[in-house]
Design an enzyme around this catalytic site. Structure first.
Site, PDB file in Angstrom:
ATOM      1  N   ASP A  90     -11.803   2.069   2.855  1.00 14.75           N
ATOM      2  CA  ASP A  90     -12.088   0.636   2.726  1.00 14.75           C
ATOM      3  C   ASP A  90     -13.589   0.407   2.527  1.00 14.75           C
ATOM      4  OD1 ASP A  90     -10.097  -1.233   2.664  1.00 14.75           O
ATOM      5  OD2 ASP A  90      -9.738  -1.235   4.824  1.00 14.75           O
ATOM      6  N   GLN A 112      -5.483  -1.965   9.054  1.00 15.66           N
ATOM      7  CA  GLN A 112      -5.296  -3.310   8.521  1.00 15.66           C
ATOM      8  C   GLN A 112      -5.933  -4.355   9.455  1.00 15.66           C
ATOM      9  OE1 GLN A 112      -3.520  -3.766   5.487  1.00 15.66           O
ATOM     10  NE2 GLN A 112      -4.421  -5.802   5.645  1.00 15.66           N
ATOM     11  N   LYS A 155       0.841  -1.200   0.000  1.00 14.97           N
ATOM     12  CA  LYS A 155       0.000   0.000   0.000  1.00 14.97           C
ATOM     13  C   LYS A 155       0.874   1.248   0.000  1.00 14.97           C
ATOM     14  CE  LYS A 155      -3.929  -2.362   1.862  1.00 14.97           C
ATOM     15  NZ  LYS A 155      -4.523  -3.016   3.007  1.00 14.97           N
TER      16      LYS A 155
END
Ligand code: NDP
Length: 282
Positions: A120, A97, A53
């Site tokens: 997300d 995460q 990322k």
């Protein structure tokens, strides 16, 4: 023989478009999109994702921050970091995460992230927006699948679409996006009766169950489009999908390989969501 959908090439094209848009924004005095990634503990797979990322951000010219917190971080400390990032004008997207260590509450973190920075698309506000078809962000993996279909010139409208898997991050939103694209959608799961027969109805089959080589030729209609979301590790460490590629490829019209299909698209869609978040702030 199926056409192979090259997720790496499509992903590269989209990242190039994002990079150009960022350069143009910055040249015009607009803000540089910024992404903050939080990782708690040391799960090796998560660390690879986080590194990718960060690399993705650098590639397209984003500002990025990575917070690597120790496994014993408390909920209070994590919440305080999220609050700080919610208030930080340089940061347009926040990603925590998952999975988190067991003593931390994932839902609490998801709810705490400002929905406008929720790149997300896990916050119930954004999940609801997706449901009604009026969204800013799409969850990265299903959005990646839709981009693969679109950029391969595959029409969804009117097609029989079968999604196998009903998780909140892949199966359910995938079904919703195919429905928004006017597909006729069936969602299957572990209790589905005669799964093979349902899969054989599919013009577009999306496999997302996490079982290596599960989908054989007997589960695929001649000429179907087969999208393999699965990412499984073989005992020798090699990555493999949910679809038995060797069996299915001769029967399908299009197929995504693993690796090199859906996988590269997920981070690309995250970058796209971060750009959208920055644009929405203006
Ligand atoms: P989950 O484990 O959360 O969900 C799996 C789903 O598959 C469940 O709905 C389950 O049904 C269903 N399922 C399991 N076994 C069967 C079976 N034998 N027959 C029918 N349905 C079954 O997984 P995720 O959705 O998170 O991930 C799915 C796969 O996609 C994994 O391999 C994962 O690694 C991969 N993935 C890939 C990404 C990428 O970037 N390419 C990103 C995210 C995930 P039930 O609900 O009834 O239990």
């Amino acid at each position: 023989m199926a056409k192979i959908i090259d997720g790496k090439a499509i992903s590269k094209d989209i990242r190039e478009e994002i990079k150009n848009e960022v350069a143009e924004r910055v040249a015009n005095g607009l803000c540089r999109p910024g992404l903050a990634v939080i990782i708690v503990g040391e799960a090796p797979a998560s660390q690879v994702y986080v590194r990718n990322k960060k690399k993705g951000c650098e590639e397209v010219g984003f500002y990025s921050e990575v917070y690597e917190l120790p496994a014993e971080t408390t909920q209070g400390e994590l919440n305080a970091l999220v609050d700080k990032l919610n208030a930080d004008d340089k940061i347009h997207g926040i990603l925590c995460q998952l999975p988190l260590p067991k003593h931390l509450d994932e839902n609490e973190v998801i709810l705490r992230i400002d929905p406008k920075k929720d790149v997300d698309a896990f916050h119930p506000y954004n999940v609801g927006k997706i449901m009604i078809g009026d969204y800013d962000f799409l969850p990265c993996t299903p959005a990646g699948v839709m981009a693969l279909l679109e950029r391969s010139g595959i029409e969804v409208s009117g097609k029989e679409c079968v999604v196998v898997g009903r998780s909140n991050i892949v199966g359910k939103p995938q079904a919703m996006l195919l429905l928004h694209a006017n597909g006729t959608v069936t969602v299957c799961h572990s209790r589905t009766r005669d799964l093979a027969a349902v899969c054989r109805r599919a013009d577009i089959l999306v496999a997302a169950i996490g079982k290596a080589d599960f989908f054989g030729a007997d589960m695929v209609k001649e000429g179907a489009v087969v999208i393999d979301v699965g990412m499984n590790r073989r005992p020798d460490g090699k990555l493999t999908g949910d679809v038995n590629f060797a069996e299915v490829e001769p029967k399908a019209s299009y197929i995504t390989p693993v690796p090199g299909g859906v996988g590269p698209m997920t981070i690309t869609m995250l970058l796209k969501n971060t750009l959208t978040a920055a644009k929405n702030r203006e």
